[in-house]
Design an enzyme around this catalytic site. Structure first.
Site, PDB file in Angstrom:
ATOM      1  N   ARG A 188       1.318  -4.782  12.345  1.00  0.00           N
ATOM      2  CA  ARG A 188       0.599  -5.099  13.574  1.00  0.00           C
ATOM      3  C   ARG A 188       1.220  -6.371  14.137  1.00  0.00           C
ATOM      4  O   ARG A 188       1.586  -7.275  13.372  1.00  0.00           O
ATOM      5  CB  ARG A 188      -0.888  -5.348  13.286  1.00  0.00           C
ATOM      6  CG  ARG A 188      -1.706  -4.095  13.067  1.00  0.00           C
ATOM      7  CD  ARG A 188      -1.915  -3.302  14.365  1.00  0.00           C
ATOM      8  NE  ARG A 188      -2.729  -2.112  14.184  1.00  0.00           N
ATOM      9  CZ  ARG A 188      -2.251  -0.886  13.951  1.00  0.00           C
ATOM     10  NH1 ARG A 188      -0.954  -0.690  13.857  1.00  0.00           N
ATOM     11  NH2 ARG A 188      -3.071   0.142  13.825  1.00  0.00           N
ATOM     12  N   GLU A 204       0.618  -5.625  23.271  1.00  0.00           N
ATOM     13  CA  GLU A 204       1.239  -4.346  23.624  1.00  0.00           C
ATOM     14  C   GLU A 204       0.553  -3.769  24.856  1.00  0.00           C
ATOM     15  O   GLU A 204      -0.673  -3.875  24.966  1.00  0.00           O
ATOM     16  CB  GLU A 204       1.118  -3.367  22.455  1.00  0.00           C
ATOM     17  CG  GLU A 204       1.860  -3.860  21.235  1.00  0.00           C
ATOM     18  CD  GLU A 204       1.757  -2.917  20.034  1.00  0.00           C
ATOM     19  OE1 GLU A 204       1.241  -1.799  20.190  1.00  0.00           O
ATOM     20  OE2 GLU A 204       2.216  -3.315  18.958  1.00  0.00           O
ATOM     21  N   ARG A 219      -2.530  -8.458  -1.744  1.00  0.00           N
ATOM     22  CA  ARG A 219      -3.734  -9.164  -2.173  1.00  0.00           C
ATOM     23  C   ARG A 219      -3.777  -9.314  -3.694  1.00  0.00           C
ATOM     24  O   ARG A 219      -4.212 -10.309  -4.232  1.00  0.00           O
ATOM     25  CB  ARG A 219      -4.990  -8.438  -1.684  1.00  0.00           C
ATOM     26  CG  ARG A 219      -5.499  -9.005  -0.370  1.00  0.00           C
ATOM     27  CD  ARG A 219      -6.512  -8.101   0.251  1.00  0.00           C
ATOM     28  NE  ARG A 219      -5.933  -6.781   0.487  1.00  0.00           N
ATOM     29  CZ  ARG A 219      -6.463  -5.852   1.243  1.00  0.00           C
ATOM     30  NH1 ARG A 219      -7.596  -6.054   1.827  1.00  0.00           N
ATOM     31  NH2 ARG A 219      -5.864  -4.686   1.421  1.00  0.00           N
ATOM     32  N   ASP A 255       8.541  -3.228  15.797  1.00  0.00           N
ATOM     33  CA  ASP A 255       7.922  -2.024  16.389  1.00  0.00           C
ATOM     34  C   ASP A 255       6.560  -2.356  16.983  1.00  0.00           C
ATOM     35  O   ASP A 255       5.982  -1.545  17.691  1.00  0.00           O
ATOM     36  CB  ASP A 255       7.777  -0.938  15.308  1.00  0.00           C
ATOM     37  CG  ASP A 255       7.287   0.387  15.889  1.00  0.00           C
ATOM     38  OD1 ASP A 255       7.848   0.832  16.919  1.00  0.00           O
ATOM     39  OD2 ASP A 255       6.344   0.980  15.328  1.00  0.00           O
ATOM     40  N   HIS A 289       6.212   0.660  19.390  1.00  0.00           N
ATOM     41  CA  HIS A 289       5.148   1.116  18.480  1.00  0.00           C
ATOM     42  C   HIS A 289       5.263   2.626  18.222  1.00  0.00           C
ATOM     43  O   HIS A 289       4.346   3.392  18.528  1.00  0.00           O
ATOM     44  CB  HIS A 289       3.763   0.758  19.029  1.00  0.00           C
ATOM     45  CG  HIS A 289       2.705   0.720  17.956  1.00  0.00           C
ATOM     46  ND1 HIS A 289       1.636  -0.132  17.980  1.00  0.00           N
ATOM     47  CD2 HIS A 289       2.549   1.443  16.822  1.00  0.00           C
ATOM     48  CE1 HIS A 289       0.870   0.061  16.924  1.00  0.00           C
ATOM     49  NE2 HIS A 289       1.412   1.034  16.198  1.00  0.00           N
ATOM     50  N   GLY A 301       0.849  -1.195   0.000  1.00  0.00           N
ATOM     51  CA  GLY A 301       0.000   0.000   0.000  1.00  0.00           C
ATOM     52  C   GLY A 301       0.878   1.236   0.000  1.00  0.00           C
ATOM     53  O   GLY A 301       2.037   1.197  -0.418  1.00  0.00           O
ATOM     54  N   ARG A 302       0.299   2.315   0.496  1.00  0.00           N
ATOM     55  CA  ARG A 302       1.023   3.596   0.460  1.00  0.00           C
ATOM     56  C   ARG A 302       2.319   3.536   1.257  1.00  0.00           C
ATOM     57  O   ARG A 302       3.350   4.045   0.829  1.00  0.00           O
ATOM     58  CB  ARG A 302       0.129   4.708   1.017  1.00  0.00           C
ATOM     59  CG  ARG A 302      -1.084   4.989   0.161  1.00  0.00           C
ATOM     60  CD  ARG A 302      -2.112   5.771   0.953  1.00  0.00           C
ATOM     61  NE  ARG A 302      -2.733   4.931   1.969  1.00  0.00           N
ATOM     62  CZ  ARG A 302      -4.018   4.598   1.984  1.00  0.00           C
ATOM     63  NH1 ARG A 302      -4.828   5.047   1.058  1.00  0.00           N
ATOM     64  NH2 ARG A 302      -4.505   3.833   2.930  1.00  0.00           N
ATOM     65  N   ILE A 303       2.292   2.901   2.442  1.00  0.00           N
ATOM     66  CA  ILE A 303       3.517   2.871   3.257  1.00  0.00           C
ATOM     67  C   ILE A 303       4.518   1.886   2.646  1.00  0.00           C
ATOM     68  O   ILE A 303       5.720   2.159   2.610  1.00  0.00           O
ATOM     69  CB  ILE A 303       3.215   2.509   4.728  1.00  0.00           C
ATOM     70  CG1 ILE A 303       2.194   3.494   5.311  1.00  0.00           C
ATOM     71  CG2 ILE A 303       4.502   2.546   5.558  1.00  0.00           C
ATOM     72  CD1 ILE A 303       1.722   3.144   6.723  1.00  0.00           C
TER      73      ILE A 303
HETATM   74  C1  8YV Z   1      -0.428   4.778  16.284  1.00  0.00           C
HETATM   75  C2  8YV Z   1      -0.798   3.162  14.272  1.00  0.00           C
HETATM   76  O1  8YV Z   1       0.072   3.872  17.169  1.00  0.00           O
HETATM   77  O2  8YV Z   1      -1.668   4.492  12.539  1.00  0.00           O
HETATM   78  C3  8YV Z   1      -1.660   3.395  13.076  1.00  0.00           C
HETATM   79  O3  8YV Z   1      -2.331   2.458  12.653  1.00  0.00           O
HETATM   80  O4  8YV Z   1      -0.590   2.076  14.670  1.00  0.00           O
HETATM   81  C4  8YV Z   1      -0.149   4.326  14.901  1.00  0.00           C
HETATM   82  O5  8YV Z   1       0.141   5.316  14.036  1.00  0.00           O
HETATM   83  C5  8YV Z   1      -1.750   5.249  16.762  1.00  0.00           C
HETATM   84  O6  8YV Z   1      -2.787   5.015  15.880  1.00  0.00           O
HETATM   85  C6  8YV Z   1      -1.755   6.654  17.249  1.00  0.00           C
HETATM   86  O7  8YV Z   1      -3.017   6.976  17.781  1.00  0.00           O
END
Ligand code: 8YV
Length: 312
Positions: A229, A258, A172, A253, A276, A150-152
């Site tokens: 995740r 968590e 996918r 990360d 994270h 995806g974008r990241i």
């Molecule tokens: C943050 C993240 O931990 O964007 C996400 O999906 O896991 C993180 O950027 C979090 O959402 C900050 O509120």
């Protein structure tokens, strides 16, 4: 009077600050307390973070619910289908965090191969005066496999290109506009690369996607970096692989539980662990808080939402 908004879980302070300027923010609170709350029947918005759980029962407690606004790109804790069935929409904060998360993926790749935490400790604890540190492993030129394009994923790929890495990915579906090699199965991808980087959404469809079989395919010179995740990796299998030379190392990360990563992970020397922090810079977290707030403002102004999740 300001509308009341429910926080699904403790929210990022920047999000709290934006919301508190405009709305009456309540919660998080147990379901029983929510059921007894005087504003319950009028609340139209739940505010959440990327790791928040927004189950069906929380939504059902709010008969007027119209929006779940997540400050995060990931929303695997939100029961999106239930929201849709209730006539509510879900928004998230894509794009504004791409650079930071991609940067951290490269940081973890470099840290694990060049043993940066150990190098820092080596200088601090005086070991350097007694001799040189053991040699690291070269990252530049490695074969990179990206799980999730995806974008990241694409932001990671453009950075990796600057390191002369060859890039393959699984997703996918093939993205034929991209100049990278598509491999349909994660196991085949793992067998083909030195560095397997995970940036796929969480949730049921990717749960334990990185299992013992995939780690064995990656092999004793292979590394895993996870900025997605924790649920994507079978952590027990990962600990076994790291402890027994099945793979070389990991940069993590995110974790299955968590903020309580497995003790076994915390004691291993061939892992680099971060709490994270993929999107955790001041500028990016503010941009995320602003975007999540804008979606709420648009809801109250009856305007089209800026960043609904793809399912909506
Ligand atoms: C943050 C993240 O931990 O964007 C996400 O999906 O896991 C993180 O950027 C979090 O959402 C900050 O509120």
């Amino acid at each position: 009077m300001n509308p009341t908004i429910l926080a699904a879980s403790p929210l990022n302070p920047l999000f709290v600050a934006e919301l508190s300027k405009r709305y009456t923010l309540i919660g998080p609170m147990p379901l029983d307390d929510l059921m007894a709350h005087p504003d319950r029947e009028h609340i139209t918005v739940i505010a959440a973070g990327g790791e928040s759980k927004v189950p069906a029962a929380m939504m059902d407690a709010l008969p007027a619910l119209k929006l779940v606004s997540v400050m995060g790109v990931g929303y695997d804790g939100v029961d999106v289908q239930h929201a849709i069935s209730r006539g509510a929409l879900v928004t998230h904060t894509p794009n504004v965090l791409n650079d930071d998360v991609a940067d951290l993926a490269l940081v973890l790749m470099l840290s694990i191969t060049r043993r940066i935490p150990q190098a820092d400790a080596f200088v601090r604890n005086g070991s350097w005066a007694k001799g040189n540190m053991p040699l690291g492993t070269k990252l530049s030129g490695m074969r990179l496999g990206i799980v999730g394009m995806g974008r990241i994923g694409q932001a990671i790929a453009t950075r990796a290109e600057a390191f002369g890495m060859s890039i393959a990915y699984t997703a996918r579906s093939e993205k034929s506009a991209l100049p990278y090699r598509f491999v349909p199965s994660v196991k085949a991808l793992a067998a083909d690369v030195d560095m397997l980087t995970l940036i796929t959404p969480g949730g049921a469809s990717t749960h334990h996607m990185i299992n013992a079989e995939v780690l064995t395919a990656l092999g004793p010179k292979g590394y895993v970096v996870n900025v997605a995740r924790g649920s994507v990796v079978d952590e027990a299998a990962l600990v076994h692989a790291l402890s027994n030379g099945v793979i070389a190392g990991a940069g993590l990360d995110v974790f299955e539980n968590e903020p309580h990563p497995l003790d076994a992970l915390r004691t291993l020397d061939n892992v680099v662990l971060t709490p994270h922090i993929g999107s955790a810079t001041g500028a990016t977290r503010q941009a995320m808080a602003d975007l999540a707030t804008r979606n709420i403002e648009r809801h109250f102004a009856s305007e089209a939402l800026e960043t609904p999740v793809p399912e909506c």
